[in-house]
Design an enzyme around this catalytic site. Structure first.
Site, PDB file in Angstrom:
ATOM      1  CE  LYS A  13      -8.848  -1.696   7.554  1.00 14.52           C
ATOM      2  NZ  LYS A  13      -9.227  -2.466   7.578  1.00 14.52           N
ATOM      3  NE  ARG A  86      -3.300  -1.856  10.619  1.00 12.87           N
ATOM      4  CZ  ARG A  86      -2.985  -1.291   9.801  1.00 12.87           C
ATOM      5  NH1 ARG A  86      -3.642  -0.702   8.416  1.00 12.87           N
ATOM      6  NH2 ARG A  86      -2.718  -2.457   8.781  1.00 12.87           N
ATOM      7  NE  ARG A 125      -7.274  -6.794  -0.444  1.00 14.29           N
ATOM      8  CZ  ARG A 125      -7.111  -5.962   0.761  1.00 14.29           C
ATOM      9  NH1 ARG A 125      -8.280  -5.320   1.656  1.00 14.29           N
ATOM     10  NH2 ARG A 125      -5.997  -6.575   0.958  1.00 14.29           N
ATOM     11  NE  ARG A 158      -3.061  -5.307   0.085  1.00  8.77           N
ATOM     12  CZ  ARG A 158      -3.568  -4.614   0.866  1.00  8.77           C
ATOM     13  NH1 ARG A 158      -4.771  -3.990   0.638  1.00  8.77           N
ATOM     14  NH2 ARG A 158      -3.476  -5.095   2.674  1.00  8.77           N
ATOM     15  NE  ARG A 169      -2.712  -7.724   5.927  1.00  9.62           N
ATOM     16  CZ  ARG A 169      -3.967  -7.990   4.808  1.00  9.62           C
ATOM     17  NH1 ARG A 169      -3.471  -8.624   4.853  1.00  9.62           N
ATOM     18  NH2 ARG A 169      -4.667  -6.848   4.701  1.00  9.62           N
TER      19      ARG A 169
END
Ligand code: AP5
Length: 217
Positions: A13, A86, A125, A158, A169
Site C-alpha cells: 500500500k 482500519r 523490508r 521497522r 498485525r
C-alpha cells in the site's frame, strides 16, 4: 481522485501510494508514517501511540480520527490514504468528514495477496525513517545495502516487522480491518487488485482500475 488503500501489512500500500502521488500529484496521507514521525519527535500523540504500535495493535480510533481531520485540513485536492481507515468507525468518520466537505470518496482499492508473500515481503523490508520510503532486500534493493538512494541516509528495519509482531498485525487485520471490504463493497466503491506482480505492473493495474471508476462517476 479521492482514494483509500485497503490490505494487510506488507501488501504494498505504501509503495503504491507513493507511486500514485508521484504520477498524479495526489496528496499521500499515510497514518503509519505520521504516527512513526510523532513517535520519533516524542510528541504527546507519539507517546500515546507507542505501546499499541510496538505490540502490533491498532492505535485507538479517536486519536487516529483526530489526526486525519488535521491532515485533511491541509489537503484541498485529491488524495490517496494508505493505512486509513482500519476499522468501521474510522471509515464512517471519514465518510462523515468528506460529506461535510462535499467531496465524497471515489474508491477503496483492496490489495489481494497471500499470507506467505506478506511475511516474505515484510522480513526483507528496509525503510527510510525520515521519509517513509521503503526498499526490499529481495525485490527492490537500494543501490548500496542499508543506504537510501535518494537522501544517502541510513535505512532501518521497522521494529514491528519482527516475525511475532507481524503475526499479531495480520491477526488484527483479519479481525478489525477485513470488515471494511464488505463496508466498501456495499457502498459500491470497492476495487480489487491482484497485488502479486512487479511494482510497475501493480501500479498499472491500479491506474487502469481507477481510470475506469473515474469514467463511471
Ligand atoms: P502501517 O505503517 O500503516 O503498517 P501496515 O498497514 O501494517 O502496512 P505496512 O507499512 O506494513 O505495509 P504496506 O502495505 O504499506 O507495504 P509496503 O509498501 O511497505 O501501520 C503501522 C502501525 O501504525 C499499525 O500496526 C498501528 O499500530 C498504527 N496505525 C497506522 N494506521 C492506523 C490506523 N488507521 N488506525 C489505528 N492504528 C494505525 O511494502 C512491503 C514490502 O514489500 C517493502 O519492502 C516493498 O519494497 C515490497 N514490495 C511492495 N510492492 C511490491 C511488489 N509489487 N513486489 C515485490 N515487493 C514489493
Amino acid at each position: 481522485m479521492r482514494v483509500v488503500f485497503l490490505g494487510p501489512p506488507g501488501a504494498g500500500k505504501g509503495t503504491q501510494a507513493r507511486l500514485l502521488h508521484e504520477r498524479f500529484g495526489l496528496a499521500q496521507i499515510s497514518t503509519g508514517d505520521i504516527l512513526r514521525e510523532n513517535l520519533a519527535r516524542g510528541t504527546e500523540l507519539g507517546k500515546q501511540a507507542e505501546g499499541y504500535m510496538q505490540r502490533g495493535q491498532l492505535v485507538p480510533d479517536d486519536l487516529v480520527i483526530k489526526m486525519i481531520e488535521q491532515e485533511l485540513r491541509r489537503v484541498s485536492g485529491g488524495f490517496v490514504m494508505d493505512g486509513f481507515p482500519r476499522t468501521v468507525p474510522q471509515a464512517e468518520a471519514l465518510d462523515a468528514l468528506l460529506t461535510r466537505r462535499g467531496t465524497p470518496l471515489g474508491a477503496a482499492v483492496l490489495f489481494k495477496i497471500d499470507r506467505p508473500s506478506l511475511v516474505a515481503r515484510l522480513s526483507a523490508r528496509w525503510t527510510n525513517p525520515r521519509t517513509g520510503r521503503t526498499y526490499n532486500a529481495l525485490t527492490n534493493p537500494p543501490k548500496v545495502a542499508g543506504i537510501d538512494d535518494e537522501d544517502g541516509g541510513e535505512l532501518i528495519q521497522r521494529e514491528d516487522d519482527r516475525s511475532e509482531t507481524v503475526e499479531k498485525r495480520l491477526e488484527v487485520y483479519e479481525r478489525q480491518t477485513r470488515p471494511l471490504v464488505s463496508y466498501y463493497r456495499k457502498a459500491g466503491k470497492l476495487v480489487e487488485i491482484e497485488a502479486i506482480a512487479s511494482m510497475h505492473d501493480v501500479a498499472e493495474r491500479i491506474a487502469a482500475a481507477l481510470g475506469r471508476e473515474h469514467a463511471r462517476q
